[in-house]
Structure formats: C-alpha cells, structure tokens
Motif scaffolding. Structure first.
Motif, PDB file in Angstrom:
ATOM      1  N   LEU A 216     -16.688   0.844   3.214  1.00  0.00           N
ATOM      2  CA  LEU A 216     -15.682   1.803   2.760  1.00  0.00           C
ATOM      3  C   LEU A 216     -15.850   3.145   3.471  1.00  0.00           C
ATOM      4  O   LEU A 216     -14.868   3.810   3.809  1.00  0.00           O
ATOM      5  CB  LEU A 216     -15.787   1.983   1.249  1.00  0.00           C
ATOM      6  N   CYS A 217     -17.090   3.561   3.723  1.00  0.00           N
ATOM      7  CA  CYS A 217     -17.327   4.814   4.447  1.00  0.00           C
ATOM      8  C   CYS A 217     -16.812   4.719   5.885  1.00  0.00           C
ATOM      9  O   CYS A 217     -16.214   5.669   6.401  1.00  0.00           O
ATOM     10  CB  CYS A 217     -18.817   5.152   4.434  1.00  0.00           C
ATOM     11  N   VAL A 218     -17.047   3.584   6.534  1.00  0.00           N
ATOM     12  CA  VAL A 218     -16.523   3.382   7.892  1.00  0.00           C
ATOM     13  C   VAL A 218     -14.998   3.420   7.868  1.00  0.00           C
ATOM     14  O   VAL A 218     -14.347   4.063   8.710  1.00  0.00           O
ATOM     15  CB  VAL A 218     -17.031   2.056   8.473  1.00  0.00           C
ATOM     16  N   LEU A 219     -14.419   2.734   6.896  1.00  0.00           N
ATOM     17  CA  LEU A 219     -12.961   2.739   6.755  1.00  0.00           C
ATOM     18  C   LEU A 219     -12.457   4.157   6.509  1.00  0.00           C
ATOM     19  O   LEU A 219     -11.447   4.577   7.089  1.00  0.00           O
ATOM     20  CB  LEU A 219     -12.560   1.818   5.603  1.00  0.00           C
ATOM     21  N   GLY A 220     -13.158   4.913   5.642  1.00  0.00           N
ATOM     22  CA  GLY A 220     -12.744   6.287   5.370  1.00  0.00           C
ATOM     23  C   GLY A 220     -12.788   7.152   6.614  1.00  0.00           C
ATOM     24  O   GLY A 220     -11.893   7.976   6.841  1.00  0.00           O
ATOM     25  N   PHE A 221     -13.821   6.977   7.429  1.00  0.00           N
ATOM     26  CA  PHE A 221     -13.913   7.749   8.675  1.00  0.00           C
ATOM     27  C   PHE A 221     -12.696   7.463   9.558  1.00  0.00           C
ATOM     28  O   PHE A 221     -12.076   8.394  10.101  1.00  0.00           O
ATOM     29  CB  PHE A 221     -15.196   7.404   9.421  1.00  0.00           C
ATOM     30  N   VAL A 222     -12.351   6.199   9.717  1.00  0.00           N
ATOM     31  CA  VAL A 222     -11.219   5.844  10.575  1.00  0.00           C
ATOM     32  C   VAL A 222      -9.919   6.385   9.984  1.00  0.00           C
ATOM     33  O   VAL A 222      -9.046   6.875  10.714  1.00  0.00           O
ATOM     34  CB  VAL A 222     -11.147   4.314  10.764  1.00  0.00           C
ATOM     35  N   LEU A 223      -9.767   6.311   8.643  1.00  0.00           N
ATOM     36  CA  LEU A 223      -8.563   6.840   8.002  1.00  0.00           C
ATOM     37  C   LEU A 223      -8.370   8.319   8.306  1.00  0.00           C
ATOM     38  O   LEU A 223      -7.286   8.747   8.722  1.00  0.00           O
ATOM     39  CB  LEU A 223      -8.657   6.634   6.485  1.00  0.00           C
ATOM     40  N   PHE A 224      -9.414   9.100   8.104  1.00  0.00           N
ATOM     41  CA  PHE A 224      -9.288  10.546   8.296  1.00  0.00           C
ATOM     42  C   PHE A 224      -9.232  10.907   9.776  1.00  0.00           C
ATOM     43  O   PHE A 224      -8.578  11.883  10.146  1.00  0.00           O
ATOM     44  CB  PHE A 224     -10.445  11.261   7.601  1.00  0.00           C
ATOM     45  N   PHE A 225      -9.890  10.144  10.629  1.00  0.00           N
ATOM     46  CA  PHE A 225      -9.847  10.399  12.062  1.00  0.00           C
ATOM     47  C   PHE A 225      -8.445  10.142  12.609  1.00  0.00           C
ATOM     48  O   PHE A 225      -7.937  10.908  13.437  1.00  0.00           O
ATOM     49  CB  PHE A 225     -10.867   9.502  12.773  1.00  0.00           C
ATOM     50  N   ALA A 226      -7.811   9.061  12.158  1.00  0.00           N
ATOM     51  CA  ALA A 226      -6.523   8.645  12.713  1.00  0.00           C
ATOM     52  C   ALA A 226      -5.348   9.405  12.127  1.00  0.00           C
ATOM     53  O   ALA A 226      -4.241   9.320  12.665  1.00  0.00           O
ATOM     54  CB  ALA A 226      -6.316   7.147  12.483  1.00  0.00           C
ATOM     55  N   CYS A 227      -5.544  10.149  11.050  1.00  0.00           N
ATOM     56  CA  CYS A 227      -4.428  10.862  10.432  1.00  0.00           C
ATOM     57  C   CYS A 227      -4.747  12.342  10.276  1.00  0.00           C
ATOM     58  O   CYS A 227      -4.285  13.174  11.052  1.00  0.00           O
ATOM     59  CB  CYS A 227      -4.105  10.239   9.083  1.00  0.00           C
ATOM     60  N   TYR A 228      -5.561  12.677   9.289  1.00  0.00           N
ATOM     61  CA  TYR A 228      -5.805  14.083   8.971  1.00  0.00           C
ATOM     62  C   TYR A 228      -6.441  14.838  10.141  1.00  0.00           C
ATOM     63  O   TYR A 228      -6.173  16.024  10.342  1.00  0.00           O
ATOM     64  CB  TYR A 228      -6.721  14.191   7.749  1.00  0.00           C
ATOM     65  N   GLY A 229      -7.291  14.156  10.904  1.00  0.00           N
ATOM     66  CA  GLY A 229      -7.946  14.807  12.031  1.00  0.00           C
ATOM     67  C   GLY A 229      -7.028  15.096  13.190  1.00  0.00           C
ATOM     68  O   GLY A 229      -7.434  15.756  14.164  1.00  0.00           O
ATOM     69  N   GLN A 230      -5.760  14.640  13.108  1.00  0.00           N
ATOM     70  CA  GLN A 230      -4.808  14.847  14.206  1.00  0.00           C
ATOM     71  C   GLN A 230      -3.688  15.820  13.860  1.00  0.00           C
ATOM     72  O   GLN A 230      -2.976  16.286  14.748  1.00  0.00           O
ATOM     73  CB  GLN A 230      -4.185  13.494  14.608  1.00  0.00           C
ATOM     74  N   PHE A 231      -3.501  16.123  12.584  1.00  0.00           N
ATOM     75  CA  PHE A 231      -2.348  16.915  12.169  1.00  0.00           C
ATOM     76  C   PHE A 231      -2.231  18.239  12.912  1.00  0.00           C
ATOM     77  O   PHE A 231      -1.179  18.571  13.458  1.00  0.00           O
ATOM     78  CB  PHE A 231      -2.424  17.181  10.663  1.00  0.00           C
TER      79      PHE A 231
END
Length: 447
Positions: A216-231
């Motif tokens: 889940l932590c790995v998934l969370g990293f990818v979620l935030f990297f692919a969306c919030y980290g790009q805004f």
C-alpha cells in the motif's frame, strides 16, 4: 457524526482554510515581494516539503505512545510559530528556517488528525469520515485561496504578512478545538491507545514485515507521484510550454479540479462504498491514464488553442474525479491494516511516502514537462497504468472486509485487521462475526 468527530472535522477544515491563504502565493511572496529571487524561493519550497521527511519518522511512535491529541496541539503551536515567522521574514536565513518550522508543524498534523478520525469511527463509518475530511479540506483550501487572492498585493508586503497571520490564527483555532475534544474511554479499536502510558509494541521492523502495508505504501507513492506531484510542476510546465496555456488559465484548471472534488465527492461515495477498494483504486489508475492521454492531445495534437486549453482543463477535472474516489478508500484502508497499537505509526508511514512522492515528483516531472513533452506524457500514462496493476495485486493480500467494508455485518465489532506477516509467511488467522462462516481465501484477523 458524534460530537468529537464533528469537532475534529471542523478543525481540519479550518486548518486547510488557513493553508489556502498562503500556499498558492508562497513562491511569489519569497521571490518577488521579499525580493529574494527565484533560487531562494525554490529553496524555501523545497525546505517546506523536506521538513516533513525529518519529523514524520518520529511522529507515529509519539502518537501511539501519547495519543494524537497532544501531538496535534503541539503541531498546531509549531505551525503557528512558523507561519508568523515566515510572514515577518525578510532575509534568506529567516525565510528558510521559518519554512522548515511551518512545514514540520503542518506535516505532523496529517497523521494526528487521521488517527483521531480512526479512534472516532468504526469499520462501517470510517469510509464516510475520511471522505468528509477530504471534502472539507479541499473546500477550505479553495475558499482560502480565493479569499487570499483578494487580499494580496505584490506592492504591499504587509498584505502578505496579513495572510500568514490569518493562517497562524487558523492553526491556533485548530489547537483550541483539539483541546475541547473528549474521546470515548471505550475506543472503537480495542487497545488502540495505551491507557497506562506503556510503550506501543511493534515498530518499523513490524511495519516492514507487513506485506500488505508495504504494498500500500508503494502504491501510495505512485499515486502521489503521478498526480499530486505534477500539479504545480510538470503538468503546469507542460500546459504552458506544450499546450500554450496562459499562466492565468492554470488557475481555472485548478479551480475545475477542486470543483469536481466538491461536487462529485458524495455522489462518488455512494458508488464506491459498497465496492472493493482495490478495484476502485485500480479504476482511478485507468481514469488518470485517460487524463494523461487527454493532456497529450492538448500539447501534441496540433489542434486549436481553444481545444488545447479545454483539454488541459479537462485533464485537471479528471484528476479531481480520481481524487474523489481515492479519499474514501486509501486512508481508511491504512487504518484497517494497522495492528491495534500502531495506528499512528501506520498513518505516519503512509504520510511519509506521500511526502517523498511530493518531493520527487516535481524534481522529475518539472524538467520533463517543460522540455520532453512526448516522453513526459508516455511516462505518466505508464505510471497511471501501474496504479491499476499495483491495486489489483494489493487486493489479493487484503481480507474480504478490508477490501469491502460493507461486508461487515455487525457494526459494533471491528474485524478487518491484517497483522504483520509471520516469519513463516503464513496468512493471518481468521475471525468472523458470530454465526457466520469465513469468506474468501484470505480470512480476516480479529483485533
């Protein structure tokens, strides 16, 4: 909601309202208003984000040993000092140190508030509690940003000082509200908060041995990297450089993102709360992959400027739809995976993964979005599809109630905890409500 939960949600919304006053204008304040230059502004923003990485590893243990209330009050006080100091800072050193204090305080608030929501909710109500928090926080950020935009004046530094003072006042209000919260002596999660001051069992080694939480932590990293980290980095750079958007239009796109979240949150909640969490998260990956394809058309499709602008606004709106699907699934899942006395540590570990993604995302996406337009889109389409794959893999490690809380038939009991894997790698032991048979091949473990 009970009285305690209502107060927690109110405090969370008001703190987000305060952050909305300053976060959108922090770069302008440091670089232009205080005339410290773009380089210093970049350092201030980086320090603001990196401060979380320094404090979050210690936050979870403090929450589990002392409880989230004193930790939240302390974090509010620290953030208040940081906001006031940053509003009065005119030099490089003072600005950087103030940003570090402010960043550390706001970072600690996240897992403390999340743990308080866990204590005040059950498996059956936790999905809606976290969805409400996400809704109120986005509403607070949006309103704070709009009101702050009417106050700021780059020719008047005192107008920005007022913004930081308002932010500090909201943190004080959060601390005061937290002091009035009275949590029940009979916790929803048995033994989740040590009543005798004893040291909470477990630790980072126990968390790392819990394969579902690691996934889940790995998934969370990818979620935030692919969306919030790009805004505010890669996607903004791509929109202005490749799609030809005006900087002012980015504000409209961000407003569309917030509007979709506010309007769709509870409509989406009705659709997802009786479905498997892993499949909902997997669907978000597909929606975001489509959003990146739409962004690709905006910058690489050789259409009219009007179509390109509409496509970029649609991209931000699609991200908002995905975010509204994540809020009632990911955060409650962290709580349901946590062993009884490690709720704070699990929330802090997930928050740490989030902050890592928010730190790495702009560093990777910013240069790519500005110059490597085609590879940028392809990269994040693949990352979004990776979300789908990781979510489906995670679903195989979840118990039936963890993956779909609506299967819980006895609201007064909490059953959906997956304990850290034993050394032998065996599945967790089963415990089901009285009179019912175990469901699925991965039975739920009793709290």
């Amino acid at each position: 909601m009970g009285a305690a939960l209502r107060r927690i949600q109110l405090g969370s919304a008001l703190s987000a309202f305060g952050l909305g006053f300053t976060v959108p204008y922090l770069y302008v304040y440091v670089a232009q208003v205080r005339d410290l230059g773009a380089g210093t502004a970049g350092v201030v923003l980086a320090v603001f984000a990196m401060a979380a990485l320094a404090v979050l590893p210690f936050t979870g243990r403090a929450i589990d040993r002392r409880g989230p209330l004193p930790v939240l009050v302390a974090a509010s006080a620290i953030a208040t000092l940081g906001a006031i100091a940053l509003g009065l800072s005119s030099g490089v050193t003072a600005s950087v140190l103030s940003a570090a204090v402010l960043g550390a305080g706001t970072a600690v608030m996240q897992p403390a508030l999340a743990t308080m929501l866990v204590w005040c909710s059950s498996t059956a109500t936790r999905t809606r509690a976290f969805a409400m928090q996400f809704f109120l926080q986005n509403l607070g950020l949006g309103i704070g940003g709009l009101v702050g935009g009417q106050i700021v004046d780059t020719s008047r530094p005192e107008s920005f000082t007022l913004l930081f003072l308002i932010e500090a006042a909201m943190f004080v209000v959060l601390g005061v509200i937290a002091c009035t919260v009275r949590l029940s002596r009979a916790p929803v999660i048995a033994d989740a908060r040590p009543s005798d001051g004893s040291k909470a069992p477990g630790g980072m080694r126990a968390l790392l041995s819990h394969r579902a939480m690691v996934q889940l932590c790995v998934l969370g990293f990818v979620l935030f990297f692919a969306c919030y980290g790009q805004f505010e980095s890669g996607l903004a750079a791509y929109g202005t450089e490749a799609a030809g958007m005006q900087p002012s239009t980015l504000g409209i796109a961000l407003a569309a993102n917030t509007a979709v979240i506010v309007v769709a949150q509870f409509v989406v909640l009705r659709l997802v709360e009786r479905r498997r969490r892993s499949r909902v998260i997997a669907s978000v990956g597909l929606i975001w992959a489509f959003a990146w394809i739409v962004a690709g058309y905006a910058g690489l499709g050789h259409g009219s400027q009007t179509m390109a602008t509409a496509a970029m606004i649609s991209t931000y709106a699609l991200f908002g739809l995905g975010e509204s699907m994540l809020s009632p699934t990911v955060a409650p899942l962290v709580a349901d995976l946590a062993p009884e006395s490690m709720v704070g540590q699990y929330n802090s570990a997930f928050a740490l993964c989030k902050q890592l993604a928010l730190a790495v995302g702009p560093a990777v996406g910013g240069p790519m979005g500005a110059t490597l337009h085609g590879p940028y889109i392809v990269t994040f389409v693949l990352f979004s599809l990776g979300i789908t794959v990781l979510a489906l893999r995670l679903g195989r490690r979840l118990t039936p109630v963890q993956d779909q809380p609506s299967l819980e038939t006895v609201p007064s009991r909490v059953v959906a905890v997956s304990l850290p894997d034993a050394e032998s790698g065996s599945a967790p032991a089963a415990s089901t409500p009285a009179g019912s048979a175990p469901a699925g091949s991965a039975p739920a473990a009793a709290r």
